[in-house]
Design a protein around this motif. Structure first.
Motif: not given
Ligand SMILES: NC(=O)c1ccc[n+]([C@@H]2O[C@H](COP(=O)([O-])OP(=O)(O)OC[C@H]3O[C@@H](n4cnc5c(N)ncnc54)[C@H](O)[C@@H]3O)[C@@H](O)[C@H]2O)c1
Length: 227
Positions: A33-34, A46, A48-49, A121, A164, A169, A172
């Motif tokens: 989305k960004e 796009f 995803l909402r 997940s 994971p 990232t 985290y």
């Protein structure tokens, strides 16, 4: 050239996964989305909402040999004050969108005689995670993995998941320091995971793993949740 669609590919684990597939000779479709910087392969902007638009989106993208459901959101809200819109967004992005994407790519994969789907997940699926809807979404994604593996397995479409542990990232970084300290006390090698390490696990499940590895969850957690 085989084509992989990766969601949340603008940064973090998704970007590392896009790089890994590209290095392995795949044509990459990066959805987010960004986008801020590096984009691997074809860029798809796009949000995803917009779950109800996903099937039309996938129809426009064309052939997809592998799908990586990686995009997700997490909010660290106090248990007694979880904003309704956070719950809605988490369930849409982390759970409904992956479901809609699988539903949209599955017919093409089964027609072509096979395909691979990897759901990202988290250890949060197992722990009674402090961020309620995030944990629920990640646990739900594992059931979704098994459901679709059962349905699509006979058509040689593999559906697996990775779970994971703490990975370096932006997601985290948003955790409170106390929670990061807690995790660091238990991981075997006293460090967070590199996004590239998760990406290699995703690449294996999405391309080279034996067909009998289906409906399973590969832990990439180094002791943060032994099970
Ligand atoms: N970082 C960790 O410690 C950790 C641990 C376990 C699991 N995970 C999982 O790994 C996956 C990747 O997370 P990350 O750590 O790279 O996080 P991140 O926040 O760095 O990246 C998430 C990506 O998803 C995208 N995204 C978010 N909402 C979106 C939307 N509505 N539409 C399209 N794209 C959207 C973001 O723009 C971003 O590029 C997630 O599923 C996350 O739950 C992360």
């Amino acid at each position: 050239m085989k084509r992989v669609l990766i969601t949340g590919a603008a940064r973090g684990i998704g970007l590392a996964t896009a790089r890994a597939f590209a290095a392995a000779g795949w044509s990459v479709i990066s959805l987010d989305k960004e986008f801020g910087g590096e984009v691997i392969g074809q860029r798809v902007d796009f949000d995803l909402r917009r779950t109800e638009e996903i099937s039309a989106l996938v129809a426009g993208i064309g052939t997809v040999d592998a799908l990586v459901n990686n995009a997700a959101v997490l909010y660290c809200d106090p248990a007694d004050r979880i904003p309704e819109e956070h719950a809605r967004e988490i369930l849409a992005v982390n759970l409904q969108a992956p479901g809609a994407l699988i539903g949209a790519v599955a017919p093409g994969m089964t027609e072509r005689g096979g395909g691979r789907i990897v759901n990202v997940s988290s250890v949060a699926a197992f722990t009674g995670h402090p961020d309620l809807w995030y944990g629920v979404s990640k646990a739900g994604l594992l059931n979704m993995t098994k459901f679709w593996a059962r349905v699509l397995g006979p058509k040689r479409v593999l559906v697996n998941a990775v779970a994971p542990g703490p990975t370096k990232t932006r997601m985290y970084d948003q955790l409170p320091q106390s929670r990061r300290d807690e995790v660091m006390r238990v991981v075997y090698s006293g460090r967070v995971c590199e996004p590239e390490e998760v990406a290699q696990a995703i690449l294996w499940l999405g391309s080279a793993c034996p067909e009998y590895v289906n409906g399973t969850t590969l832990d990439v957690n180094n002791g943060s949740y032994p099970r």
